[in-house]
Design an enzyme around this catalytic site. Structure first.
Site, PDB file in Angstrom:
ATOM      1  N   TYR A   1     -12.202  21.921  22.483  1.00  0.00           N
ATOM      2  CA  TYR A   1     -11.895  20.863  23.453  1.00  0.00           C
ATOM      3  C   TYR A   1     -10.447  20.413  23.302  1.00  0.00           C
ATOM      4  O   TYR A   1      -9.700  20.288  24.273  1.00  0.00           O
ATOM      5  CB  TYR A   1     -12.851  19.701  23.208  1.00  0.00           C
ATOM      6  CG  TYR A   1     -12.554  18.436  23.978  1.00  0.00           C
ATOM      7  CD1 TYR A   1     -12.881  18.337  25.323  1.00  0.00           C
ATOM      8  CD2 TYR A   1     -11.957  17.350  23.347  1.00  0.00           C
ATOM      9  CE1 TYR A   1     -12.624  17.177  26.029  1.00  0.00           C
ATOM     10  CE2 TYR A   1     -11.682  16.198  24.041  1.00  0.00           C
ATOM     11  CZ  TYR A   1     -12.009  16.103  25.381  1.00  0.00           C
ATOM     12  OH  TYR A   1     -11.738  14.949  26.072  1.00  0.00           O
TER      13      TYR A   1
ATOM     14  N   HIS B   1     -12.555  -3.802   2.932  1.00  0.00           N
ATOM     15  CA  HIS B   1     -11.117  -3.855   3.204  1.00  0.00           C
ATOM     16  C   HIS B   1     -10.780  -3.457   4.646  1.00  0.00           C
ATOM     17  O   HIS B   1     -10.476  -4.329   5.448  1.00  0.00           O
ATOM     18  CB  HIS B   1     -10.414  -2.934   2.183  1.00  0.00           C
ATOM     19  CG  HIS B   1      -8.931  -2.995   2.190  1.00  0.00           C
ATOM     20  ND1 HIS B   1      -8.165  -2.626   1.107  1.00  0.00           N
ATOM     21  CD2 HIS B   1      -8.039  -3.336   3.154  1.00  0.00           C
ATOM     22  CE1 HIS B   1      -6.883  -2.772   1.391  1.00  0.00           C
ATOM     23  NE2 HIS B   1      -6.786  -3.202   2.636  1.00  0.00           N
TER      24      HIS B   1
ATOM     25  N   HIS C   1      -6.755  -3.381   9.314  1.00  0.00           N
ATOM     26  CA  HIS C   1      -7.949  -4.173   9.040  1.00  0.00           C
ATOM     27  C   HIS C   1      -8.710  -4.366  10.354  1.00  0.00           C
ATOM     28  O   HIS C   1      -8.895  -5.491  10.817  1.00  0.00           O
ATOM     29  CB  HIS C   1      -7.564  -5.525   8.434  1.00  0.00           C
ATOM     30  CG  HIS C   1      -6.937  -5.418   7.081  1.00  0.00           C
ATOM     31  ND1 HIS C   1      -6.623  -6.517   6.318  1.00  0.00           N
ATOM     32  CD2 HIS C   1      -6.558  -4.349   6.337  1.00  0.00           C
ATOM     33  CE1 HIS C   1      -6.074  -6.124   5.170  1.00  0.00           C
ATOM     34  NE2 HIS C   1      -6.015  -4.801   5.169  1.00  0.00           N
TER      35      HIS C   1
ATOM     36  N   HIS D   1      -2.828   2.319   8.358  1.00  0.00           N
ATOM     37  CA  HIS D   1      -3.851   1.528   7.664  1.00  0.00           C
ATOM     38  C   HIS D   1      -3.992   0.221   8.422  1.00  0.00           C
ATOM     39  O   HIS D   1      -2.986  -0.451   8.710  1.00  0.00           O
ATOM     40  CB  HIS D   1      -3.442   1.253   6.211  1.00  0.00           C
ATOM     41  CG  HIS D   1      -4.229   0.136   5.583  1.00  0.00           C
ATOM     42  ND1 HIS D   1      -5.601   0.121   5.559  1.00  0.00           N
ATOM     43  CD2 HIS D   1      -3.832  -1.011   4.984  1.00  0.00           C
ATOM     44  CE1 HIS D   1      -6.019  -0.985   4.968  1.00  0.00           C
ATOM     45  NE2 HIS D   1      -4.959  -1.691   4.611  1.00  0.00           N
TER      46      HIS D   1
ATOM     47  N   GLU E   1       0.827  -1.219   0.000  1.00  0.00           N
ATOM     48  CA  GLU E   1       0.000   0.000   0.000  1.00  0.00           C
ATOM     49  C   GLU E   1       0.856   1.263   0.000  1.00  0.00           C
ATOM     50  O   GLU E   1       0.408   2.327   0.438  1.00  0.00           O
ATOM     51  CB  GLU E   1      -0.947   0.016   1.215  1.00  0.00           C
ATOM     52  CG  GLU E   1      -1.906  -1.137   1.316  1.00  0.00           C
ATOM     53  CD  GLU E   1      -2.990  -1.173   0.242  1.00  0.00           C
ATOM     54  OE1 GLU E   1      -2.923  -0.391  -0.729  1.00  0.00           O
ATOM     55  OE2 GLU E   1      -3.887  -2.010   0.372  1.00  0.00           O
TER      56      GLU E   1
ATOM     57  N   TYR F   1     -21.722  12.152  18.490  1.00  0.00           N
ATOM     58  CA  TYR F   1     -20.980  13.402  18.210  1.00  0.00           C
ATOM     59  C   TYR F   1     -19.500  13.162  17.944  1.00  0.00           C
ATOM     60  O   TYR F   1     -18.839  13.947  17.253  1.00  0.00           O
ATOM     61  CB  TYR F   1     -21.182  14.415  19.352  1.00  0.00           C
ATOM     62  CG  TYR F   1     -20.286  14.189  20.542  1.00  0.00           C
ATOM     63  CD1 TYR F   1     -19.010  14.757  20.583  1.00  0.00           C
ATOM     64  CD2 TYR F   1     -20.690  13.392  21.614  1.00  0.00           C
ATOM     65  CE1 TYR F   1     -18.168  14.539  21.660  1.00  0.00           C
ATOM     66  CE2 TYR F   1     -19.860  13.174  22.686  1.00  0.00           C
ATOM     67  CZ  TYR F   1     -18.597  13.747  22.705  1.00  0.00           C
ATOM     68  OH  TYR F   1     -17.756  13.514  23.758  1.00  0.00           O
TER      69      TYR F   1
HETATM   70  P1  13P Z   1       1.411  -5.195   3.208  1.00  0.00           P
HETATM   71  O1  13P Z   1       1.812  -6.393   4.028  1.00  0.00           O
HETATM   72  O2  13P Z   1       2.025  -5.214   1.838  1.00  0.00           O
HETATM   73  O3  13P Z   1       1.678  -3.921   3.973  1.00  0.00           O
HETATM   74  O4  13P Z   1      -0.146  -5.266   2.941  1.00  0.00           O
HETATM   75  C1  13P Z   1      -1.060  -5.538   3.956  1.00  0.00           C
HETATM   76  C2  13P Z   1      -2.361  -4.893   3.696  1.00  0.00           C
HETATM   77  O5  13P Z   1      -3.067  -4.640   4.650  1.00  0.00           O
HETATM   78  C3  13P Z   1      -2.798  -4.589   2.326  1.00  0.00           C
HETATM   79  O6  13P Z   1      -3.928  -3.787   2.333  1.00  0.00           O
END
Ligand code: 13P
Length: 241
Positions: free
Chosen positions: A236, A183, A118, A116, A97, A141
């Site tokens: 805040y 995703h 999951h 990023h 990514e 809120y």
């Molecule tokens: P990478 O291991 O290449 O960082 O990818 C993991 C991932 O979450 C792809 O969306």
């Protein structure tokens, strides 16, 4: 450009590794999924430090983290083929990514870090048609923490593609966090600590929204109410509530 948050590159690498390892215990991730970056200037060039691809966080070392410079040109929008950036440095290839991390940090100088993940509740909601259409609406809120009256969901595109990066950039034009359809989620911040904290807050919001959907029909705040929350939120955070 914001001042670098770390005194040395080694300190930035340590913080990235520590934060990457904190994702799973914080219920933000599983296995090798997810990736993190911080803005890092090296040898007179702007760029970023980014976790390596497909690497077990437990086995990852600080030296495995890759550095890549900002590319001088806009990447071709149709360049969706898997692959590494034209230029990168490190013993292992940077995250698949890399485009999301690179493109966000290059486009928005105020972004110092990108997370990023999951995260399970964010990923659950990102699979629902209504969330893909409307995002996570102003059911609470605290939605204002992402910078607006909803947490948007970028449409689906293959992981690692230039198209996914373009869609995430668009979703984050006026927000600090978004979901990625089918995703996961992306959170950005001026610092790595801020991006991580925002990822936690977004996952909490997604969990509570999911719970509210199970229990009934959540009441949404109107434009005036969420607008007031946004204004109060700025105060805040500045300690002036
Ligand atoms: P990478 O291991 O290449 O960082 O990818 C993991 C991932 O979450 C792809 O969306």
């Amino acid at each position: 450009m914001t001042a670098p948050a770390f005194a040395t590159e080694q300190a930035a690498r340590s913080a990235l590794l520590e934060t990457a390892r904190a994702l799973a215990p914080a219920d933000l991730n599983a296995g090798r999924a997810g990736n993190l970056s911080v803005r890092w200037h090296r040898g007179g060039r702007d760029g970023l430090l980014l976790t390596p691809s497909a690497t077990d966080y437990g086995a990852m070392s600080e030296d495995d983290i890759a550095w890549l410079p900002f590319a001088p040109d806009e990447p071709a929008a149709d360049d969706d083929a898997p692959g590494c950036p034209a230029e990168w440095f490190g013993p292992r290839p940077p995250s698949s990514e890399w485009r999301i991390h690179h493109d966000l940090q290059r486009a928005q100088p105020g972004i110092g870090a990108v997370v990023h993940a999951h995260a399970p509740y964010a990923s659950t909601l990102a699979c629902l048609a209504q969330v893909q259409r409307d995002g996570v609406p102003a059911f609470h809120y605290m939605v204002a923490v992402a910078g607006g009256d909803s947490i948007p969901c970028a449409p689906y595109a293959s992981f690692g593609s230039a198209r996914l990066s373009a869609l995430a950039l668009e979703a984050l034009r006026e927000r600090r966090a978004c979901l990625l359809a089918n995703h996961g989620m992306v959170a950005v911040g001026a610092s790595l600590a801020a991006a991580f904290e925002l990822a936690l807050e977004v996952e909490w919001l997604c969990r509570v929204y999911w719970q509210a959907l199970q229990a009934g029909c959540p009441v949404l705040l109107d434009a005036g109410q969420i607008g007031e929350a946004l204004a109060r939120f700025a105060l805040y955070r500045a300690g002036r509530h």
